[in-house]
Design a protein around this motif. Sequence first.
Motif, PDB file in Angstrom:
ATOM      1  N   GLY A 117       0.841  -1.177  -0.010  1.00 26.10           N
ATOM      2  CA  GLY A 117       0.126   0.033  -0.037  1.00 26.10           C
ATOM      3  C   GLY A 117       0.800   1.182   0.084  1.00 26.10           C
ATOM      4  O   GLY A 117       2.226   1.057  -0.106  1.00 26.10           O
ATOM      5  N   MET A 118       0.249   2.185   0.082  1.00 24.71           N
ATOM      6  CA  MET A 118       1.011   3.605   0.112  1.00 24.71           C
ATOM      7  C   MET A 118       0.385   4.510   1.313  1.00 24.71           C
ATOM      8  O   MET A 118      -0.625   4.336   1.735  1.00 24.71           O
ATOM      9  CB  MET A 118       0.595   4.424  -1.233  1.00 24.71           C
ATOM     10  CG  MET A 118       0.778   3.778  -2.502  1.00 24.71           C
ATOM     11  SD  MET A 118       2.439   3.106  -2.522  1.00 24.71           S
ATOM     12  CE  MET A 118       3.503   4.508  -2.522  1.00 24.71           C
ATOM     13  N   LEU A 119       1.423   5.029   1.906  1.00 29.56           N
ATOM     14  CA  LEU A 119       0.959   5.804   3.074  1.00 29.56           C
ATOM     15  C   LEU A 119       0.232   7.007   2.994  1.00 29.56           C
ATOM     16  O   LEU A 119       0.109   7.722   1.818  1.00 29.56           O
ATOM     17  CB  LEU A 119       2.587   6.417   3.586  1.00 29.56           C
ATOM     18  CG  LEU A 119       3.335   5.255   4.449  1.00 29.56           C
ATOM     19  CD1 LEU A 119       4.353   5.988   5.026  1.00 29.56           C
ATOM     20  CD2 LEU A 119       2.541   4.398   5.286  1.00 29.56           C
ATOM     21  N   ASP A 135      -7.466   1.737  -3.294  1.00 28.39           N
ATOM     22  CA  ASP A 135      -8.392   2.689  -2.519  1.00 28.39           C
ATOM     23  C   ASP A 135      -8.371   3.926  -2.888  1.00 28.39           C
ATOM     24  O   ASP A 135      -7.703   4.323  -3.988  1.00 28.39           O
ATOM     25  CB  ASP A 135      -8.003   2.661  -0.756  1.00 28.39           C
ATOM     26  CG  ASP A 135      -8.327   1.370  -0.335  1.00 28.39           C
ATOM     27  OD1 ASP A 135      -9.214   0.613  -0.561  1.00 28.39           O
ATOM     28  OD2 ASP A 135      -7.497   1.207   0.892  1.00 28.39           O
ATOM     29  N   GLN A 136      -9.320   4.859  -2.489  1.00 26.55           N
ATOM     30  CA  GLN A 136      -9.188   6.261  -3.109  1.00 26.55           C
ATOM     31  C   GLN A 136      -8.967   7.282  -2.011  1.00 26.55           C
ATOM     32  O   GLN A 136      -9.323   7.155  -0.860  1.00 26.55           O
ATOM     33  CB  GLN A 136     -10.637   6.544  -3.893  1.00 26.55           C
ATOM     34  CG  GLN A 136     -10.841   5.727  -4.754  1.00 26.55           C
ATOM     35  CD  GLN A 136     -11.827   6.256  -5.661  1.00 26.55           C
ATOM     36  OE1 GLN A 136     -12.902   6.872  -5.239  1.00 26.55           O
ATOM     37  NE2 GLN A 136     -12.012   5.558  -6.937  1.00 26.55           N
ATOM     38  N   SER A 137      -8.116   8.376  -2.430  1.00 30.12           N
ATOM     39  CA  SER A 137      -7.899   9.425  -1.271  1.00 30.12           C
ATOM     40  C   SER A 137      -7.754  10.555  -2.251  1.00 30.12           C
ATOM     41  O   SER A 137      -7.661  10.522  -3.717  1.00 30.12           O
ATOM     42  CB  SER A 137      -6.704   9.253  -0.512  1.00 30.12           C
ATOM     43  OG  SER A 137      -6.899   8.116   0.449  1.00 30.12           O
ATOM     44  N   LEU A 138      -7.524  11.916  -1.759  1.00 29.28           N
ATOM     45  CA  LEU A 138      -7.151  12.972  -2.492  1.00 29.28           C
ATOM     46  C   LEU A 138      -5.509  13.266  -2.745  1.00 29.28           C
ATOM     47  O   LEU A 138      -5.012  12.249  -1.917  1.00 29.28           O
ATOM     48  CB  LEU A 138      -7.502  14.217  -1.796  1.00 29.28           C
ATOM     49  CG  LEU A 138      -9.144  14.451  -1.611  1.00 29.28           C
ATOM     50  CD1 LEU A 138      -9.404  15.322  -0.344  1.00 29.28           C
ATOM     51  CD2 LEU A 138      -9.867  14.730  -2.700  1.00 29.28           C
ATOM     52  N   VAL A 139      -5.359  13.977  -3.563  1.00 32.64           N
ATOM     53  CA  VAL A 139      -3.754  14.316  -3.869  1.00 32.64           C
ATOM     54  C   VAL A 139      -3.596  15.834  -3.916  1.00 32.64           C
ATOM     55  O   VAL A 139      -4.418  16.430  -4.621  1.00 32.64           O
ATOM     56  CB  VAL A 139      -3.186  13.484  -4.900  1.00 32.64           C
ATOM     57  CG1 VAL A 139      -3.911  13.918  -5.848  1.00 32.64           C
ATOM     58  CG2 VAL A 139      -1.764  13.408  -4.747  1.00 32.64           C
ATOM     59  N   ARG A 140      -2.531  16.045  -3.247  1.00 36.94           N
ATOM     60  CA  ARG A 140      -2.029  17.468  -3.279  1.00 36.94           C
ATOM     61  C   ARG A 140      -0.524  17.571  -3.934  1.00 36.94           C
ATOM     62  O   ARG A 140       0.203  17.064  -3.290  1.00 36.94           O
ATOM     63  CB  ARG A 140      -2.055  18.535  -2.062  1.00 36.94           C
ATOM     64  CG  ARG A 140      -1.763  19.876  -2.410  1.00 36.94           C
ATOM     65  CD  ARG A 140      -1.956  20.527  -1.051  1.00 36.94           C
ATOM     66  NE  ARG A 140      -3.040  20.450  -0.363  1.00 36.94           N
ATOM     67  CZ  ARG A 140      -4.071  20.989  -0.685  1.00 36.94           C
ATOM     68  NH1 ARG A 140      -4.145  22.053  -1.572  1.00 36.94           N
ATOM     69  NH2 ARG A 140      -5.198  21.062   0.199  1.00 36.94           N
TER      70      ARG A 140
END
Length: 173
Positions: A117-119, A135-140
Amino acid sequence: KPPPGPPPADQPPPPAGRFVDNGDGTVTDAWRRIMWQKADSGKELKWPEAWAYCEDLQLGGHDDWRMPTMEELNQKLHLGLQPIGKWFGERRVPVFEWSGIEYWSATDGNAGHMQPGMLTKDFHEGWAGCSKRDDQSLVRACRSLPRPDGPRFQDNGDGTIADRWEGLTWAKA
């Protein structure tokens, strides 16, 4: 999860002059020498999509955007915003635009049960987590700024040494 929006009014602002809104969709961390995307991705993405989003981004006249490392999210952005001793409670600086609280990093992790996975970084409660790449998350997105000319360390003549690359001040002794 709390709704997106500005930070609570009782939160103190970041140190004056640290985060500079460049007026072109970017924010420069003048202390830590990194430029951030002012608005995040605006929607949650799977990790490979988030990576591609950063690599394809053209913003503020720059095309060298990338996904931040966990160290950059944690040490350079989150802890730069977090008052000392306050680990819980929302802390989001108003100069940035926020559409959520959890953000991808480019740092590998373990999502449990031996799944790669990714932190991720949570900007509501301050914790770091790990999510599977689907999975889904935002990114900046962020980009490194060129190092200033001259030596990295500068004696301030007052018992401190300035690290000109990282924007830190150290005790000389």
